[in-house]
Design a protein around this motif. Sequence first.
Motif, PDB file in Angstrom:
ATOM      1  N   ASP A 110       0.974  -1.051  -0.053  1.00  0.00           N
ATOM      2  CA  ASP A 110      -0.030  -0.114   0.038  1.00  0.00           C
ATOM      3  C   ASP A 110       0.809   1.314   0.001  1.00  0.00           C
ATOM      4  O   ASP A 110       1.870   1.252   0.810  1.00  0.00           O
ATOM      5  CB  ASP A 110      -0.798   0.083   1.497  1.00  0.00           C
TER       6      ASP A 110
ATOM      7  N   VAL B  93       0.673   5.136   0.587  1.00  0.00           N
ATOM      8  CA  VAL B  93      -0.353   6.211   1.218  1.00  0.00           C
ATOM      9  C   VAL B  93       0.418   7.450   0.670  1.00  0.00           C
ATOM     10  O   VAL B  93       1.565   7.986   1.071  1.00  0.00           O
ATOM     11  CB  VAL B  93      -0.599   6.226   2.682  1.00  0.00           C
TER      12      VAL B  93
ATOM     13  N   LEU C  38      -8.500   3.646   6.656  1.00  0.00           N
ATOM     14  CA  LEU C  38      -7.302   2.965   5.832  1.00  0.00           C
ATOM     15  C   LEU C  38      -7.232   1.545   6.170  1.00  0.00           C
ATOM     16  O   LEU C  38      -7.239   0.717   5.505  1.00  0.00           O
ATOM     17  CB  LEU C  38      -6.163   3.547   5.946  1.00  0.00           C
TER      18      LEU C  38
ATOM     19  N   THR D  43      -3.463   4.951  -1.967  1.00  0.00           N
ATOM     20  CA  THR D  43      -4.426   5.704  -1.398  1.00  0.00           C
ATOM     21  C   THR D  43      -3.915   7.031  -1.142  1.00  0.00           C
ATOM     22  O   THR D  43      -2.879   7.621  -0.502  1.00  0.00           O
ATOM     23  CB  THR D  43      -4.804   4.894  -0.027  1.00  0.00           C
TER      24      THR D  43
ATOM     25  N   CYS E 175      -4.836   7.233  -7.843  1.00  0.00           N
ATOM     26  CA  CYS E 175      -5.443   6.446  -6.603  1.00  0.00           C
ATOM     27  C   CYS E 175      -6.480   5.640  -6.416  1.00  0.00           C
ATOM     28  O   CYS E 175      -7.657   6.091  -6.985  1.00  0.00           O
ATOM     29  CB  CYS E 175      -5.570   7.612  -5.695  1.00  0.00           C
TER      30      CYS E 175
END
Length: 107
Positions: free
Chosen positions: A34, A36, A102, A65, A84
């Motif tokens: 992931d 961010v 999240l 994200t 995203c």
Amino acid sequence: MRAAETFLDGGTNFQTPMTKAVQLMKEDSFENADIVFITDGECLLSEDYQDELHQEQVAHQFTVTGVLLDKGRPGMDFSLRPFCQNVYRTSELLGDDIVRELVTKRV
């Protein structure tokens, strides 16, 4: 953590930090990672880079994200939507809510 602790000279440049995040992920052989991406800026990635990023996402199965520090300004998410998979606006969520969203979405 190394990427989060890396200062990339500020300014609104999405390509440099995205490239660095993907590079670090590949160096450490992360799969299903992931990324961010936290920003308060408006910036666009070129279509060529978006295509390259999408190919990397398919190959390494990572998600991006975006957390937009938007101060309540509507319409700012246009710069994050193209790359995203999830976008959160700090004007709509408070600190702990963002973390909870999240983590819940990933599980």
